[in-house]
Scaffold this motif. Structure first.
Motif, PDB file in Angstrom:
ATOM      1  N   ILE A  35       0.936  -1.380  -0.105  1.00 48.19           N
ATOM      2  CA  ILE A  35      -0.080   0.037  -0.001  1.00 48.19           C
ATOM      3  C   ILE A  35       0.928   1.202   0.018  1.00 48.19           C
ATOM      4  O   ILE A  35       1.552   1.519   0.935  1.00 48.19           O
ATOM      5  CB  ILE A  35      -0.759  -0.081   0.996  1.00 48.19           C
ATOM      6  N   ASP A  36       0.928   2.044  -1.020  1.00 50.21           N
ATOM      7  CA  ASP A  36       1.561   3.221  -1.305  1.00 50.21           C
ATOM      8  C   ASP A  36       1.171   4.273  -0.675  1.00 50.21           C
ATOM      9  O   ASP A  36      -0.090   4.523  -0.415  1.00 50.21           O
ATOM     10  CB  ASP A  36       1.734   3.555  -2.972  1.00 50.21           C
ATOM     11  N   ASP A  37       2.011   5.295  -0.232  1.00 54.86           N
ATOM     12  CA  ASP A  37       1.665   6.619   0.215  1.00 54.86           C
ATOM     13  C   ASP A  37       0.638   6.305   1.450  1.00 54.86           C
ATOM     14  O   ASP A  37      -0.229   7.403   1.671  1.00 54.86           O
ATOM     15  CB  ASP A  37       1.027   7.463  -0.685  1.00 54.86           C
ATOM     16  N   PHE A  38       0.824   5.391   2.206  1.00 54.85           N
ATOM     17  CA  PHE A  38       0.109   5.144   3.392  1.00 54.85           C
ATOM     18  C   PHE A  38      -0.186   6.158   4.336  1.00 54.85           C
ATOM     19  O   PHE A  38       1.131   6.712   4.772  1.00 54.85           O
ATOM     20  CB  PHE A  38       0.592   3.709   4.154  1.00 54.85           C
TER      21      PHE A  38
ATOM     22  N   ILE B  90       5.371   3.901   4.133  1.00 58.07           N
ATOM     23  CA  ILE B  90       5.086   5.211   4.822  1.00 58.07           C
ATOM     24  C   ILE B  90       5.566   6.636   3.812  1.00 58.07           C
ATOM     25  O   ILE B  90       6.439   6.423   3.303  1.00 58.07           O
ATOM     26  CB  ILE B  90       5.972   5.569   5.992  1.00 58.07           C
ATOM     27  N   ASP B  91       4.569   7.152   3.658  1.00 59.27           N
ATOM     28  CA  ASP B  91       4.779   8.361   2.617  1.00 59.27           C
ATOM     29  C   ASP B  91       6.085   9.260   3.031  1.00 59.27           C
ATOM     30  O   ASP B  91       5.989   9.509   4.317  1.00 59.27           O
ATOM     31  CB  ASP B  91       3.405   9.169   2.376  1.00 59.27           C
ATOM     32  N   GLN B  92       6.692   9.882   1.932  1.00 59.38           N
ATOM     33  CA  GLN B  92       7.858  10.583   2.425  1.00 59.38           C
ATOM     34  C   GLN B  92       7.359  12.120   3.092  1.00 59.38           C
ATOM     35  O   GLN B  92       8.050  12.617   3.604  1.00 59.38           O
ATOM     36  CB  GLN B  92       8.697  10.806   1.107  1.00 59.38           C
ATOM     37  N   SER B  93       6.174  12.351   2.922  1.00 57.71           N
ATOM     38  CA  SER B  93       5.657  13.632   3.622  1.00 57.71           C
ATOM     39  C   SER B  93       5.684  13.664   4.946  1.00 57.71           C
ATOM     40  O   SER B  93       6.129  14.541   5.717  1.00 57.71           O
ATOM     41  CB  SER B  93       4.295  14.170   3.140  1.00 57.71           C
TER      42      SER B  93
ATOM     43  N   ALA C 148       9.886   2.813   4.742  1.00 56.98           N
ATOM     44  CA  ALA C 148       9.824   4.140   4.829  1.00 56.98           C
ATOM     45  C   ALA C 148      10.574   4.724   3.342  1.00 56.98           C
ATOM     46  O   ALA C 148      11.330   4.362   3.160  1.00 56.98           O
ATOM     47  CB  ALA C 148      10.713   4.726   5.798  1.00 56.98           C
ATOM     48  N   GLU C 149       9.602   5.568   2.643  1.00 59.47           N
ATOM     49  CA  GLU C 149      10.208   6.226   1.514  1.00 59.47           C
ATOM     50  C   GLU C 149      10.620   7.427   1.830  1.00 59.47           C
ATOM     51  O   GLU C 149      10.326   8.129   2.646  1.00 59.47           O
ATOM     52  CB  GLU C 149       9.246   5.919   0.432  1.00 59.47           C
ATOM     53  N   GLY C 150      11.482   8.088   0.845  1.00 57.35           N
ATOM     54  CA  GLY C 150      12.090   9.469   1.076  1.00 57.35           C
ATOM     55  C   GLY C 150      13.118   9.662   2.243  1.00 57.35           C
ATOM     56  O   GLY C 150      13.188  10.765   2.743  1.00 57.35           O
TER      57      GLY C 150
HETATM   58 CA    CA Z   1       4.821   8.539  -2.029  1.00 59.93          CA
END
Ligand code: CA
Ligand code: C2E
Ligand code: CA
Ligand code: CA
Length: 282
Positions: free
Chosen positions: A178-181, A201-204, A235-237
């Motif tokens: 699940i992307d941008d969770f 986990i979204d980079q925001s 964790a992305e970003g």
């Molecule tokens: Ca993202």
């Protein structure tokens, strides 16, 4: 195989029912881009937080425009969706990524699973599962080395159809992320019902670590949620060692971000594999 992907435009052009000339121009420009092979696939490594080894790669679409240079997918994905060209392009990304992963194995390297983004219209389109099966069969890639990344809004749609697609893909052995969770208006109940492998986990949220207590709490909550449900969490970003250390400390299993590498062409990813310089937390 490339040719076949291109011929499919004959079908999708019928999706251009609008007589709007602006749309037609857009459609022609993306159509030309596909014919000229201006779309490329880059790969960004996904790294195991404790061993710091590359455990996978996300396939990310790039448009190498002859005049404008590299165009961000954030700009052109909506155009591809509006014009219906997204189906053919994503099938091409899927095919390219699967054959690349297979090629790496044939070269005697450790397997690098590939993770491909699938837009919601594509995921819910009838025949999507057969498309995936066809690509796996053609490339000879074993399904355990393919992951698909879907955003929350698709999963939230509690339809029997979406449920069926998830189940069929999972039965084949494909891993679902699940992307941008955390960025959608999500009800969490779907997490119990769908065969999901990873929350991304979204980079925001990641960007705000050390700066915003609220984001840190959300990050910890997502990690805890994933752990409780027996899911992987990525964790992305991740750009700084401080962010990496934070993730590692709270038990986040996988990391993706510029700290390790930007998305790169396949041959550059090969050079990163086996790179032992990533001893960042000691
Ligand atoms: Ca993202
Ligand atoms: P995404 O799926 O959330 O992918 C992660 C994005 O974050 C990528 O942007 C990646 O380059 C960027 N990123 C990774 N690490 C860092 C970092 O440390 N710092 C910063 N600032 N950015 C980082 P990219 O490649 O521009 O892609 C943007 C979005 O376009 C993707 O977001 C995804 O939603 C979409 N996209 C890309 N390829 C495809 C595709 O084949 N199909 C669909 N449907 N969407 C795609
Ligand atoms: Ca993604
Ligand atoms: Ca996204």
């Amino acid at each position: 195989a490339k040719r076949k992907g291109l011929n499919q435009f004959a079908f999708y052009s019928s999706a251009m029912s609008s007589e709007n000339s602006e749309n037609l121009e857009l459609f022609n420009s993306v159509r030309k881009a596909v014919l000229n092979q201006e779309f490329l696939v880059y790969y960004q490594p996904q790294v195991d937080a404790s061993s710091r080894k590359i455990v996978g790669a996300e396939a990310l679409l790039r448009w190498n425009h002859p005049k404008k240079g590299m165009i961000s997918p954030a700009v052109f994905i909506p155009i591809l969706e509006e014009t219906g060209v997204i189906f053919a392009v994503e099938e091409q990304v899927l095919y390219t990524a699967c054959s690349q992963s297979k090629r790496w194995q044939e070269q005697g390297r450790e397997p690098i699973p590939v993770h491909v983004n699938i837009s919601s219209p594509h995921f819910i389109r009838s025949g999507f599962v057969s498309t995936v099966e066809k690509v796996l069969q053609k490339t000879g890639l074993s399904p355990q080395y393919l992951g698909l990344e879907i955003t929350e809004n698709v999963a939230m749609n509690h339809s029997d159809h979406v449920m069926k697609v998830f189940e069929e893909l999972s039965k084949i052995g494909i891993r679902m992320s699940i992307d941008d969770f955390g960025t959608g208006y999500s009800s969490l109940s779907y997490l119990q019902n769908y065969p999901i492998d990873t929350l991304k986990i979204d980079q925001s949220f990641v960007r705000q670590i050390g700066q915003h207590e609220g984001s840190e709490k959300i990050v910890r909550m997502i990690i805890y949620l994933a752990q409780s449900l027996g899911l992987h969490v990525l964790a992305e970003g991740v750009e700084t060692e401080a962010q990496l250390r934070y993730m590692f400390h709270y038990g986040c299993t996988n990391i993706q971000g510029y700290l390790f590498s930007k998305p790169v062409p396949a041959n550059e990813l090969e050079k990163l594999v086996g790179d032992s310089e990533w001893n960042l937390i000691e």
